[in-house]
Scaffold this motif. Structure first.
Motif, mmCIF file in Angstrom:
data_model
loop_
_atom_site.group_PDB
_atom_site.id
_atom_site.type_symbol
_atom_site.label_atom_id
_atom_site.label_comp_id
_atom_site.label_asym_id
_atom_site.label_seq_id
_atom_site.Cartn_x
_atom_site.Cartn_y
_atom_site.Cartn_z
ATOM 1 N N LYS A 296 -46.303 14.257 32.207
ATOM 2 C CA LYS A 296 -45.528 15.254 31.459
ATOM 3 C C LYS A 296 -44.117 14.753 31.199
ATOM 4 O O LYS A 296 -43.534 15.017 30.134
ATOM 5 C CB LYS A 296 -45.496 16.571 32.220
ATOM 6 C CG LYS A 296 -46.832 17.299 32.234
ATOM 7 C CD LYS A 296 -46.752 18.623 32.982
ATOM 8 C CE LYS A 296 -48.085 19.373 32.933
ATOM 9 N NZ LYS A 296 -48.034 20.662 33.657
ATOM 10 N N LYS A 297 -43.551 14.005 32.134
ATOM 11 C CA LYS A 297 -42.192 13.488 31.968
ATOM 12 C C LYS A 297 -42.174 12.263 31.060
ATOM 13 O O LYS A 297 -41.215 12.027 30.332
ATOM 14 C CB LYS A 297 -41.603 13.139 33.335
ATOM 15 C CG LYS A 297 -40.127 12.706 33.268
ATOM 16 C CD LYS A 297 -39.544 12.540 34.650
ATOM 17 C CE LYS A 297 -38.078 12.102 34.587
ATOM 18 N NZ LYS A 297 -37.226 13.127 33.932
ATOM 19 N N PHE A 298 -43.262 11.472 31.082
ATOM 20 C CA PHE A 298 -43.351 10.259 30.257
ATOM 21 C C PHE A 298 -44.593 10.363 29.371
ATOM 22 O O PHE A 298 -45.649 9.782 29.668
ATOM 23 C CB PHE A 298 -43.440 9.021 31.149
ATOM 24 C CG PHE A 298 -42.278 8.844 32.079
ATOM 25 C CD1 PHE A 298 -41.121 8.205 31.660
ATOM 26 C CD2 PHE A 298 -42.340 9.336 33.377
ATOM 27 C CE1 PHE A 298 -40.045 8.042 32.519
ATOM 28 C CE2 PHE A 298 -41.283 9.177 34.239
ATOM 29 C CZ PHE A 298 -40.109 8.538 33.814
ATOM 30 N N PRO A 299 -44.518 11.127 28.273
ATOM 31 C CA PRO A 299 -45.707 11.428 27.454
ATOM 32 C C PRO A 299 -46.356 10.211 26.802
ATOM 33 O O PRO A 299 -47.534 10.265 26.437
ATOM 34 C CB PRO A 299 -45.180 12.408 26.398
ATOM 35 C CG PRO A 299 -43.700 12.191 26.375
ATOM 36 C CD PRO A 299 -43.315 11.809 27.763
ATOM 37 N N TYR A 316 -54.546 17.133 30.061
ATOM 38 C CA TYR A 316 -54.410 16.186 31.180
ATOM 39 C C TYR A 316 -55.753 16.064 31.907
ATOM 40 O O TYR A 316 -56.029 16.795 32.856
ATOM 41 C CB TYR A 316 -53.297 16.652 32.128
ATOM 42 C CG TYR A 316 -51.961 16.747 31.425
ATOM 43 C CD1 TYR A 316 -51.113 15.650 31.335
ATOM 44 C CD2 TYR A 316 -51.573 17.932 30.801
ATOM 45 C CE1 TYR A 316 -49.907 15.730 30.659
ATOM 46 C CE2 TYR A 316 -50.371 18.025 30.118
ATOM 47 C CZ TYR A 316 -49.544 16.914 30.048
ATOM 48 O OH TYR A 316 -48.351 16.995 29.371
ATOM 49 N N HIS A 317 -56.582 15.133 31.408
ATOM 50 C CA HIS A 317 -57.874 14.839 32.017
ATOM 51 C C HIS A 317 -57.734 13.509 32.758
ATOM 52 O O HIS A 317 -57.494 12.467 32.123
ATOM 53 C CB HIS A 317 -58.969 14.741 30.962
ATOM 54 C CG HIS A 317 -59.139 15.980 30.128
ATOM 55 N ND1 HIS A 317 -58.692 17.209 30.525
ATOM 56 C CD2 HIS A 317 -59.721 16.159 28.895
ATOM 57 C CE1 HIS A 317 -58.978 18.112 29.602
ATOM 58 N NE2 HIS A 317 -59.606 17.504 28.608
ATOM 59 N N ILE A 318 -57.865 13.528 34.069
ATOM 60 C CA ILE A 318 -57.598 12.342 34.885
ATOM 61 C C ILE A 318 -58.904 11.753 35.418
ATOM 62 O O ILE A 318 -59.697 12.443 36.061
ATOM 63 C CB ILE A 318 -56.670 12.684 36.073
ATOM 64 C CG1 ILE A 318 -55.409 13.413 35.573
ATOM 65 C CG2 ILE A 318 -56.299 11.418 36.839
ATOM 66 C CD1 ILE A 318 -54.565 12.633 34.595
ATOM 67 N N ARG A 448 -42.185 18.321 47.271
ATOM 68 C CA ARG A 448 -41.562 19.550 46.798
ATOM 69 C C ARG A 448 -41.050 19.407 45.373
ATOM 70 O O ARG A 448 -40.922 20.399 44.645
ATOM 71 C CB ARG A 448 -40.416 19.967 47.731
ATOM 72 C CG ARG A 448 -40.864 20.317 49.154
ATOM 73 C CD ARG A 448 -39.670 20.513 50.056
ATOM 74 N NE ARG A 448 -38.851 19.292 50.135
ATOM 75 C CZ ARG A 448 -37.733 19.206 50.855
ATOM 76 N NH1 ARG A 448 -37.292 20.269 51.541
ATOM 77 N NH2 ARG A 448 -37.062 18.071 50.892
ATOM 78 N N ARG A 449 -40.759 18.168 44.962
ATOM 79 C CA ARG A 449 -40.251 17.929 43.608
ATOM 80 C C ARG A 449 -41.284 18.287 42.535
ATOM 81 O O ARG A 449 -40.946 18.420 41.365
ATOM 82 C CB ARG A 449 -39.872 16.449 43.453
ATOM 83 C CG ARG A 449 -38.711 15.994 44.334
ATOM 84 C CD ARG A 449 -38.531 14.496 44.218
ATOM 85 N NE ARG A 449 -37.445 14.004 45.071
ATOM 86 C CZ ARG A 449 -36.188 13.880 44.659
ATOM 87 N NH1 ARG A 449 -35.859 14.199 43.427
ATOM 88 N NH2 ARG A 449 -35.267 13.426 45.487
ATOM 89 N N ILE A 450 -42.549 18.411 42.944
ATOM 90 C CA ILE A 450 -43.622 18.681 41.987
ATOM 91 C C ILE A 450 -43.422 20.036 41.299
ATOM 92 O O ILE A 450 -43.918 20.259 40.181
ATOM 93 C CB ILE A 450 -44.993 18.635 42.696
ATOM 94 C CG1 ILE A 450 -46.111 18.212 41.709
ATOM 95 C CG2 ILE A 450 -45.366 19.937 43.323
ATOM 96 C CD1 ILE A 450 -46.200 16.755 41.497
#
Length: 452
Positions: A296-299, A316-318, A448-450
């Motif tokens: 999400k931060k680095f699309p 977002y399929h991983i 926690r940053r998540i």
């Protein structure tokens, strides 16, 4: 009504031939002399017809099977009194039908042969392309017309499969546009020199592009005792894809480490709390959650290259590599951004179990945006995972280990997890990859940053 077995007729001098297409499915109503399967030898391809009409009750073969004269193809329920087709003539497999036809066209008939009884219908060669839908369509690429096998000899098609080349994209230079081995080589050279954006069927001038020496032929038996066994179907398929991806994608790997001391303590705590529920939280579940946040931060990492365009995905399929007795497969967790760690842990465990049992469906291995290959349970300090095209990056995870880490005043024992990020350099530069890996490591160090 009676059940009748339909078997492979006399196929000439061949002991065994491989099935490359199944043309009917259970429940179909077939007619006598209707084509059932397409088989391929090292010299030609041919279709095997039905000797009996009726309703297909059971298929006894599948694509990839080796069959011989007398092998049961399927069982049909025949109506009472239905007549069987005359026995099929031995197919002349030495040459494709198109070659026979061209010879006939070149040699004018000077003497008219006497009339003869109508011959039994022989299996139709694969170069004849009747218009029908194949139940094995799922095995074909979406842009390859069904029942239109490329105009090429079996040896050339085999050569193309080894290189991962789609013959539908190659223009033949042989008689009647037949594709030759040289056409395959020229196509591969063009693709390598242009990064895969070569025009369909184009060729390069002699001496240009990339070429390698032929594969060495060695008689290993003269050096000692050997054993030969065929590759599994999974390894054959994945091997061709990995070869293509490694050759076509400019791989670069960024290595980093993440301090997961606190995260491992949290994992053990969650496992203790959910022991009665039967849920076992693995580090993979945390990795998937952290990877989604990084995407999400680095699309640009959640994208695919389509010619000169970058297709950015908003889902977002991983995928994650699962080790099975027959080789690696990559199940896909869909909408991982909408699932919690416990749900991800449960789903990855179920998919991994299905993979080991060989029960994964094609749909469960498609649509991935980003892949994770974890060797933490085995060992190693780092490695270079191969990107799973059409994705543009893949994360490799090795075994975590306790290491002394300087905290500014003293060394502290910390559990460090090696991260290996391979990326497509056409899309992602080194600085972006380093930022992605550093951000991911930061999330794993303080989960926690998540939520931020």
């Amino acid at each position: 009504m009676s059940i009748v077995e339909i078997k492979v007729p006399d196929i000439g001098d061949f002991d065994q031939v491989e099935i490359i297409e199944v043309l009917v499915a259970v429940g179909d109503t077939i007619q006598a002399e209707q084509s059932l399967i397409t088989v391929e030898s090292d010299k030609a391809s041919m279709e095997i017809p039905a000797s009996q009409g009726g309703v297909v009750k059971a298929l006894k073969v599948k694509v990839g099977d080796k069959v011989a004269e007398g092998t049961v193809i399927l069982e049909v329920e025949a109506a009472e009194g239905a007549a069987a087709a005359p026995a099929a003539e031995t197919p002349k497999a030495a040459e494709p039908a198109s070659v026979e036809a061209s010879k006939a066209a070149e040699t004018p008939k000077t003497v008219e042969a006497p009339a003869a009884p109508a011959p039994a219908v022989a299996p139709v060669m694969a170069s004849s392309t009747p218009d029908r839908t194949s139940p094995t369509a799922a095995f074909a690429e979406a842009d390859v017309p069904l029942r239109n096998l490329p105009h090429a000899s079996p040896s050339v098609r085999h050569f193309a499969r080894e290189l991962g080349v789609n013959l539908a994209q190659v223009t033949g230079s042989g008689p009647k546009n037949r594709i030759t081995a040289d056409d395959i080589r020229a196509y591969v050279k063009q693709a390598l020199s242009t990064g895969g954006a070569s025009p369909v069927g184009s060729t390069l001038p002699a001496g240009e592009g990339f070429s390698v020496l032929g594969w060495p032929k060695v008689d290993f038996a003269k050096f000692g005792e050997i054993e030969s066994k065929p590759l599994s179907r999974i390894k054959k398929i994945s091997g061709a894809n990995l070869h293509r991806n490694w050759v076509m994608i400019p791989h670069v790997t960024n290595n980093d480490v993440a301090d997961i001391t606190d995260l491992e303590a949290l994992r053990q705590q969650l496992n203790a709390e959910n022991k009665k529920a039967g849920i076992k939280v693995t580090m993979l579940a945390f990795l998937i959650k952290a990877v989604v946040a990084a995407l999400k931060k680095f699309p640009e990492f959640n994208a695919s290259l389509d010619g000169d365009n970058l297709v950015l995905k908003h889902y977002y399929h991983i995928g994650f590599a699962a080790d099975t007795p027959n080789g690696l497969v990559v199940p896909v967790i869909r909408d991982a951004d909408k699932k919690g760690v416990l749900e991800l842990a449960n789903e990855t465990s179920e998919l991994a179990a299905q993979a080991r049992e060989g029960k994964l469906s094609p749909a469960q291995m498609q649509g991935g945006c980003f892949s994770i290959s974890s060797l933490g349970g085995i060992g190693g300090t780092d490695f270079t995972p191969i990107i799973n095209a059409p994705e543009v990056a893949i994360l490799g995870v090795s075994r975590s280990a306790m290491q002394p880490v300087w905290d500014g005043t003293a060394f502290q024992p910390r559990l460090m997890l090696p991260l290996s990020l391979s990326y497509d350099h056409r899309v992602i530069d080194g600085a972006s990859a380093a930022r992605f890996n550093a951000y991911l490591a930061g999330l794993l160090a303080d989960f926690r940053r998540i939520i931020l």
